[in-house]
Scaffold this active site. Structure first.
Site, PDB file in Angstrom:
ATOM      1  N   GLU A 404      43.536  36.422  63.384  1.00  0.00           N
ATOM      2  CA  GLU A 404      42.623  36.882  62.333  1.00  0.00           C
ATOM      3  C   GLU A 404      41.184  36.463  62.665  1.00  0.00           C
ATOM      4  O   GLU A 404      40.233  37.121  62.276  1.00  0.00           O
ATOM      5  CB  GLU A 404      43.038  36.322  60.964  1.00  0.00           C
ATOM      6  CG  GLU A 404      42.532  37.169  59.815  1.00  0.00           C
ATOM      7  CD  GLU A 404      43.075  36.737  58.458  1.00  0.00           C
ATOM      8  OE1 GLU A 404      43.567  37.592  57.721  1.00  0.00           O
ATOM      9  OE2 GLU A 404      43.003  35.536  58.128  1.00  0.00           O
ATOM     10  N   HIS A 433      65.857  31.364  76.739  1.00  0.00           N
ATOM     11  CA  HIS A 433      67.079  32.173  76.774  1.00  0.00           C
ATOM     12  C   HIS A 433      66.882  33.548  76.149  1.00  0.00           C
ATOM     13  O   HIS A 433      67.849  34.245  75.870  1.00  0.00           O
ATOM     14  CB  HIS A 433      68.202  31.433  76.042  1.00  0.00           C
ATOM     15  CG  HIS A 433      68.595  30.182  76.753  1.00  0.00           C
ATOM     16  ND1 HIS A 433      69.475  30.179  77.818  1.00  0.00           N
ATOM     17  CD2 HIS A 433      68.168  28.910  76.599  1.00  0.00           C
ATOM     18  CE1 HIS A 433      69.603  28.935  78.265  1.00  0.00           C
ATOM     19  NE2 HIS A 433      68.817  28.147  77.550  1.00  0.00           N
ATOM     20  N   LYS A 527      42.846  46.318  52.382  1.00  0.00           N
ATOM     21  CA  LYS A 527      42.742  46.240  50.921  1.00  0.00           C
ATOM     22  C   LYS A 527      42.121  47.529  50.373  1.00  0.00           C
ATOM     23  O   LYS A 527      42.525  48.030  49.340  1.00  0.00           O
ATOM     24  CB  LYS A 527      41.911  45.022  50.515  1.00  0.00           C
ATOM     25  CG  LYS A 527      42.695  43.716  50.644  1.00  0.00           C
ATOM     26  CD  LYS A 527      41.887  42.540  50.180  1.00  0.00           C
ATOM     27  CE  LYS A 527      42.676  41.244  50.397  1.00  0.00           C
ATOM     28  NZ  LYS A 527      41.864  40.051  50.282  1.00  0.00           N
TER      29      LYS A 527
HETATM   30  O1  LIG Z   1      44.232  33.191  49.305  1.00  0.00           O
HETATM   31  P1  LIG Z   1      44.103  34.638  49.009  1.00  0.00           P
HETATM   32  O2  LIG Z   1      42.766  35.011  48.471  1.00  0.00           O
HETATM   33  O3  LIG Z   1      45.222  35.122  48.120  1.00  0.00           O
HETATM   34  O4  LIG Z   1      44.214  35.409  50.381  1.00  0.00           O
HETATM   35  C1  LIG Z   1      45.374  35.416  51.144  1.00  0.00           C
HETATM   36  C2  LIG Z   1      45.066  36.046  52.485  1.00  0.00           C
HETATM   37  O5  LIG Z   1      44.481  37.324  52.208  1.00  0.00           O
HETATM   38  C3  LIG Z   1      44.033  38.061  53.310  1.00  0.00           C
HETATM   39  O6  LIG Z   1      45.107  38.479  54.058  1.00  0.00           O
HETATM   40  C4  LIG Z   1      43.088  37.260  54.172  1.00  0.00           C
HETATM   41  O7  LIG Z   1      42.780  37.959  55.316  1.00  0.00           O
HETATM   42  C5  LIG Z   1      43.695  35.939  54.559  1.00  0.00           C
HETATM   43  O8  LIG Z   1      42.788  35.194  55.311  1.00  0.00           O
HETATM   44  C6  LIG Z   1      44.070  35.213  53.308  1.00  0.00           C
HETATM   45  O9  LIG Z   1      44.613  33.993  53.660  1.00  0.00           O
END
Ligand SMILES: O=P(O)(O)OC[C@H]1O[C@H](O)[C@H](O)[C@@H](O)[C@@H]1O
Length: 613
Positions: A404, A433, A527
């Protein structure tokens, strides 16, 4: 309910777990015959090479076209095979951190002296960038925020006294709260056990991977509270976790972790767990803990519903580097893991990786190896092979930390670079293995060569050295380069140090290839796409509702739905939305069946007249 502020004003009271109760791993010295003192030539810093980054980009661009191997000074020849020369290389380059009992062997990476000399000035630039970051620079320009995970383990470094107080008081609160939960001072309201016995941790990504790794690596055999995780939205998986708790749901502390406080997967997990509490006649609020940014949706929910406790996540700590914040420390403390030792280990490693002497900075050496072995463009994969069961989840943890952070389309100047390092791995012996035949023999394609990043952990003769060294030798014999990291014991201190080592290596490597290691545009794209699906789903519902309110009801084909949504290009997604609704009894299939999209005619089970206008 303890509010954020009242929680953070209490004093520390968690006693460090006695060493005897930690997993016992007393080890032999890892390198028999290793000289007791090593002399690393001291090199004077060269003047900053201002052109270095642009040179790197050109190299990276060329390299990606040619399949790599155009790193400055990198010869297009096989690795050194003469045993005496290899021994000298091993002794010359072996890094040792005495206090941490940690060794780094980079001798099986074939970088040349010329390459090292050329990279040195560029590293000085990376050290400058790192120094700026630690002083509070806006190191994540996209999100306009500071990057301060180093302050979590040394609050003296914070750029303002307020941040220092925030860190220290939160740590005190974590210790006090954990102490009161473990001792039974804070009790579950409706459990015969009289104290909390289980933790249900709900979170995803950085809000799950760190705590999972730490639990697997360090939790004692019989922790005061046992931990389980909900890190997906699979209803069956969540039901399984709840069912396994059985009547112990009444003595389960539910820790919901989300930095943003609005991650849908975590929200779904929370809603499912709350439902389970309702069905069991339990008051969720009395057993719920939130770890999130102040005033996030989760924080507001927890505050309004009066949850047992809330702990802060700081804006300046990214999810994938949050394991030394409340995110990792609270669950760890509740499992009886000595969190102050974890912080000490990380702080010691942070100190070591601030060294501007490249040969004597383990994170810089790692970054150098990654750069060399993957041509500075991620042309090879990184396979993490831990030889300790307890470190099984390290590769999964590193997957997020490395991929990431490094996997970026654009560099800091907006050039398309498509950077990335692929990380995978299971356990050393298991991989021996399973996947090692591929690693040793196959190139897959030119960009799929191997960096074996062997984490070898020796334990009092319990690990068969033949296997570990055999893997290293077999890989090397076939020109597969590897790095070996060795710790003498898996303890809170060494785990803290390992995490800090890789955090810094990632930061330095990112700086070398001129990318922002601290944002996640790929996830933002995901998102956004999820939001678009949601919007399309609303349109599909409106179209189906209108047809379902007609008399007689008008079942529609997928093409008709797509046309009426003015989204013929999204027909596949519309099909999936409808199939999902049908599986949840929200849409009824008049003709055909879901497995044959062309045959489907669909309508809604109920007409919602109010939604028509
Ligand atoms: O902690 P939150 O805001 O729920 O985010 C959870 C995750 O969301 C996304 O996938 C981000 O890219 C991550 O870096 C993060 O850890």
């Amino acid at each position: 309910m303890a509010s954020l502020s009242s929680l953070c004003s209490s004093s520390p009271s968690l006693k460090p777990k006695p060493a005897a109760s930690l997993p016992k791993t007393v080890l032999n010295p890892p390198f028999p015959g290793k000289p007791t003192s090593l002399s690393f030539p001291i090199r004077s810093s060269k003047p900053l090479d201002v052109a270095a980054h642009s040179v790197a980009r050109e190299i990276a661009a060329d390299s990606s076209k040619s399949g790599g191997n155009s790193v400055p000074g990198k010869p297009k020849k096989g690795l050194e095979k003469d045993p005496q020369a290899l021994w000298r290389r091993y002794v010359d380059w072996l890094y040792q951190h005495k206090d941490l009992g940690l060794y780094l062997d980079v001798s099986r990476i074939g970088f040349t002296d010329e390459f090292f000399r050329e990279m040195e000035p560029r590293f000085q630039q990376s050290f400058d960038a790192m120094e700026g970051l630690e002083k509070g620079a806006i190191a994540n320009p996209d999100e306009g925020r500071m990057v301060g995970h180093y302050w979590l383990r040394n609050s003296e470094l914070t750029p303002t006294p307020f941040l220092k107080t925030q860190i220290e008081s939160t740590l005190d609160c974590i210790c006090t709260f954990a102490d009161e939960i473990v001792s039974g001072k804070i009790k579950p309201p409706a459990s015969e056990a009289g104290r909390f016995t289980q933790i249900m941790a709900v979170g995803i990504g950085g809000s799950a991977l760190g705590p999972q790794f730490v639990a697997e690596a360090l939790a004692p055999d019989n922790p005061p509270l046992k931990i389980r995780f909900i890190d997906n939205t699979d209803p069956a998986g969540i039901d399984h976790q709840v069912a396994q708790l059985g009547s112990e749901l009444a003595s389960t502390l539910v820790i919901v972790t989300s930095k943003s406080g609005g991650t849908p997967e975590t929200r779904n997990g929370l809603l499912e767990v709350q439902k389970a509490f309702r069905e069991a006649g339990l008051d969720f609020a009395k057993q719920g803990v939130a770890i999130t940014q102040e005033n996030s949706l989760l924080d507001n929910t927890a505050r309004i519903e009066g949850w047992l406790a809330r702990f802060p996540m700081f804006d300046w700590v990214g999810g994938r580097t949050s394991v030394m914040s409340a995110v990792g420390l609270l669950p760890a403390a509740l499992q009886g893991i000595d969190i102050r030792e974890m912080l000490t280990g990380a702080a010691l490693m942070d100190e070591a990786t601030r060294s501007r002497d490249l040969r004597n900075n383990p994170a810089a050496l790692l970054a150098l190896c990654w750069y060399w072995a993957s041509d500075g463009v991620g042309s090879k994969d990184m396979v993490v092979l831990p030889y300790k069961d307890s470190l099984l989840l390290f590769s999964r943890y590193l997957q997020q930390l490395v991929m990431e952070s490094i996997g970026k389309e654009f560099d800091l100047d907006g050039n398309r670079v498509n950077q990335g390092l692929t990380v995978y791995g299971n356990k050393g012996s298991t991989d021996q293995h399973a996947s090692n035949t591929h690693l040793r023999n196959s190139y897959g394609c030119v960009r799929w060569k191997l960096i074996a990043n062997c984490l070898d952990f020796y334990e009092d003769g319990k690990i068969d050295l033949k296997l570990l060294q055999g893997t290293r030798s077999a890989l090397y014999a076939n020109d597969r380069e590897s790095v070996s990291v060795t710790v003498q014991e898996v303890t809170p201190r060494s785990v803290g140090a390992l995490i800090a080592l890789y955090e810094r290596a990632v930061g330095l490597y990112a700086s070398l290839v001129n990318i922002n290691a601290y944002h996640q545009p790929g996830v933002e794209a995901g998102k956004k796409a999820a939001g678009e699906v949601l919007a399309l789903q609303k349109r599909v519902l409106a179209v189906l509702n209108e047809a379902s309110c007609k008399d007689p009801v008008e079942p529609l084909t997928l093409e008709e739905v797509a046309d009426r949504c003015h989204a013929p290009e999204d027909i596949e997604m519309i099909y999936k939305i409808i199939a999902h609704m049908a599986a949840n009894d929200r849409a009824l299939i008049a003709d055909g069946h879901c497995g044959s999209p062309r045959s489907i005619k669909v309508y809604l089970g109920e007409c919602n007249v109010d939604a028509l206008y």
